[in-house]
Design an enzyme around this catalytic site. Sequence first.
Site, short mmCIF file in Angstrom:
data_model
loop_
_atom_site.label_atom_id
_atom_site.label_comp_id
_atom_site.label_asym_id
_atom_site.label_seq_id
_atom_site.Cartn_x
_atom_site.Cartn_y
_atom_site.Cartn_z
CD GLU A 70 -3.25 -0.82 1.94
OE1 GLU A 70 -3.11 -0.16 3.00
OE2 GLU A 70 -4.33 -1.32 1.60
CE1 TYR A 97 -10.89 -3.61 3.45
CE2 TYR A 97 -9.38 -2.51 1.95
CZ TYR A 97 -9.62 -3.35 3.02
OH TYR A 97 -8.56 -3.94 3.65
CD GLU A 138 -5.55 -4.56 2.90
OE1 GLU A 138 -4.32 -4.66 3.13
OE2 GLU A 138 -6.22 -3.55 3.22
CD1 TRP A 172 -6.12 -7.28 6.47
CD2 TRP A 172 -7.87 -5.93 6.71
NE1 TRP A 172 -5.85 -6.44 7.52
CE2 TRP A 172 -6.93 -5.60 7.68
CE3 TRP A 172 -9.07 -5.22 6.68
CZ2 TRP A 172 -7.13 -4.58 8.61
CZ3 TRP A 172 -9.27 -4.21 7.60
CH2 TRP A 172 -8.30 -3.90 8.55
#
Length: 190
Positions: free
Chosen positions: A23, A85, A113, A147
Amino acid sequence: AFFKTMAKRYADLDHVIYEICNEPNGGTSWTQIKKYAKSVIKTIRTYDKNGIIIVGTPTWSQDVDQAAASPITGYKNLMYAFHFYASDNDHNRWLTSKIGTAISKGLPVFVSEFGLSQADGNGNVDLTKAAEWMRRCDDYKVSYCVWSLSNDYRSSSLIKSSCSKTSGWSVDDLTTAGQYIRNHYRSKVE
């Protein structure tokens, strides 16, 4: 020095994956990441000629389109990190095109992730968007890791915060996200 130590120690193990830049953010450019990555890749390849190396991409490993425009050359078994996400509105607005662009250019992408919550680990768990993202990854033949395997209080956690077990979890020990992910991965096993 860290990756030299790790590559020497794990060079003979096929199941080790090196993620060398998790990241990158704060305005770090792909040019800067690429320069760093080349140095670390060279170090790893001195000891481990074939291990998979995952290179982070700008903006929290979201800008795989930038890496696709100028990939690292001269090495095999390189992949590029992508994170999303499912309940984060920004991710659903513009990240879908970024992964599509990278895949269409032949960039090997690995979702190292993702979560069913918002990017900060909080917020609602969006099962509909999660299903869309995982279907997209499957269609692109991109592997993905969820995650967070923890009992943290946030909605991204797969284990209920009231659970103190470190293994041997029952379905009742899992959060909504945990049960969904368990069922999703189990549905892939024949």
